[in-house]
Design a protein around this motif. Structure first.
Motif, short mmCIF file in Angstrom:
data_model
loop_
_atom_site.label_atom_id
_atom_site.label_comp_id
_atom_site.label_asym_id
_atom_site.label_seq_id
_atom_site.Cartn_x
_atom_site.Cartn_y
_atom_site.Cartn_z
N PRO A 116 0.80 -1.23 0.00
CA PRO A 116 0.00 0.00 0.00
C PRO A 116 0.83 1.28 0.00
CG PRO A 116 -0.84 -1.57 1.61
CD PRO A 116 0.48 -2.09 1.15
N ALA A 117 1.97 1.28 0.67
CA ALA A 117 2.78 2.49 0.78
C ALA A 117 4.24 2.16 0.49
CB ALA A 117 2.63 3.13 2.15
N VAL B 283 3.73 -5.82 2.47
CA VAL B 283 2.85 -6.43 1.49
C VAL B 283 1.67 -7.08 2.19
CG1 VAL B 283 4.10 -8.64 1.42
CG2 VAL B 283 2.77 -7.91 -0.57
N ARG B 284 0.48 -6.98 1.60
CA ARG B 284 -0.73 -7.54 2.22
C ARG B 284 -1.79 -7.76 1.14
NH1 ARG B 284 -1.59 -2.61 6.18
NH2 ARG B 284 0.58 -3.24 6.42
N PRO B 285 -2.82 -8.57 1.45
CA PRO B 285 -3.88 -8.77 0.47
C PRO B 285 -4.60 -7.47 0.15
CG PRO B 285 -3.98 -10.42 2.20
CD PRO B 285 -2.99 -9.41 2.65
N ALA C 261 11.10 -10.55 -0.74
CA ALA C 261 11.38 -9.33 -1.50
C ALA C 261 12.86 -9.28 -1.78
CB ALA C 261 10.94 -8.09 -0.73
N LEU C 262 13.24 -8.98 -3.02
CA LEU C 262 14.66 -8.88 -3.35
C LEU C 262 14.87 -7.90 -4.49
CD1 LEU C 262 15.96 -11.91 -5.44
CD2 LEU C 262 13.55 -11.45 -5.11
N THR D 97 15.21 -1.09 1.93
CA THR D 97 14.17 -1.03 0.90
C THR D 97 13.45 -2.36 0.75
OG1 THR D 97 15.54 0.58 -0.26
CG2 THR D 97 13.71 -0.37 -1.48
N VAL D 98 14.20 -3.46 0.65
CA VAL D 98 13.54 -4.76 0.53
C VAL D 98 12.82 -5.11 1.83
CG1 VAL D 98 15.05 -5.65 -1.28
CG2 VAL D 98 15.67 -6.03 1.10
N ASP D 99 13.35 -4.68 2.97
CA ASP D 99 12.68 -4.93 4.24
C ASP D 99 11.32 -4.24 4.26
OD1 ASP D 99 13.05 -5.99 7.12
OD2 ASP D 99 12.45 -3.89 7.43
N ARG D 100 11.26 -3.00 3.78
CA ARG D 100 10.00 -2.26 3.72
C ARG D 100 8.97 -3.00 2.87
NH1 ARG D 100 8.87 3.43 3.68
NH2 ARG D 100 6.76 3.77 2.91
#
Length: 304
Positions: free
Chosen positions: A215-216, A297-299, A281-282, A289-292
């Motif tokens: 979302p963000a 991430v979500r449905p 995420a990679l 950045t990948v941690d964010r």
């Protein structure tokens, strides 16, 4: 020796960073050359032989590894084949893949959020006079670049990926370059008999609603493509126009919880297992950045 035919916009003087970057695309697409590249990344040094030719509007390129396992990449206009990275040759749509230089994408940073360009002195690479241009990341979500551009043509001679504090975390540079030398048909021919062919690109997100989202995302990043994976999973591709992050969401083992981080050179990866799902995420971006992406991430429709 440069071809005397170089003229017009390609040979025009550039007086600022934007002017120099504007020369990169025409140089990469229209010049004939052959040379030897070194790639320094993750503590390794790889050497490649590069052949590039443009004839009657048809752009062809071949990269041949001179160190490590035998492998090569052959590009013919909008198609590209990789040989030696698996059991069979692989062909796929070009996009920005298959090119030895990230400079083509870097040259398009004008107007991109998160970057600014500036001139950074002069130098020499592989015996050619060069102008240095730095593309600075204005925040911690992406890497910057330093380019050495051949003075007469704008062709990238060296490209460094810059991490925190301007430290070089990856380098690609010519050690020998014959600019204006036209490769032969044999130089550009693949070693395998297979024909290059097209394969579908990732569908645009509008064409295939992904079911999952970030979302963000970090400033400047947006969803560029998505494709479904088995078991209600999805692959999401986010990019700011230069840096990219892939997010994979797949079914995991019920009850499994935890996470992991990995790094290989400039590439970072972050994964989580939670509530029967696995997220990875990679991308060639900083670890934060990948941690964010992995954490948020979500449905689609989940506002939690």
């Amino acid at each position: 020796m440069l071809l005397l035919a170089l003229a017009g916009p390609l040979h025009a003087a550039a007086t600022d960073a934007a002017g120099w970057l504007a020369r990169v695309g025409p140089a990469l697409r229209s010049l004939d050359y052959q040379g030897t590249l070194v790639v320094v990344a993750d503590g390794r040094v790889d050497t490649l032989r590069v052949f590039h030719r443009v004839r009657d509007g048809r752009e062809q390129e071949r990269l041949v590894a001179l160190s490590g396992p035998p492998r090569e990449v052959i590009r013919d206009d909008g198609k590209v084949m990789c040989i030696g990275t698996g059991d069979e040759p692989v062909a796929y749509d070009l996009g920005k893949a298959g090119r030895w230089s990230a400079a083509l994408a870097v040259s398009e940073v004008a107007g991109m959020r998160g970057y600014r360009a500036r001139l950074a002195g002069e130098g020499r690479v592989a015996g050619h006079a060069a102008q240095q241009v730095e593309v600075i990341a204005t925040d911690g979500w992406r890497y910057g670049y330093r380019l050495w551009l051949e003075k007469s043509s704008g062709l990238p001679l060296r490209v460094d990926l810059l991490g925190e504090g301007g430290r070089s975390v990856e380098q690609v540079a010519f050690t020998e370059l014959d600019l204006g030398a036209t490769p032969s048909d044999a130089d550009l021919a693949p070693s395998a008999a297979d024909q290059l062919m097209r394969v579908s690109r990732l569908p645009a997100p509008e064409a295939s609603p992904p079911g999952w989202q970030v979302p963000a995302p970090p400033p400047g990043f947006r969803l560029r493509a998505a494709r479904p994976l088995p078991g209600d999973g999805v692959h999401l591709l986010y990019s700011d126009g230069l840096a990219s992050v892939s997010v994979y969401v797949e079914k995991g083992k019920p009850g499994l919880r935890g996470g992991a981080t990995r790094q290989r050179g400039a590439v970072h990866a972050r994964s989580f297992w939670l509530d029967g799902w696995q997220v990875l995420a990679l991308g060639k971006v900083p670890a934060a950045t990948v941690d964010r992406f992995a954490r948020t991430v979500r449905p689609v429709g989940d506002d939690g």
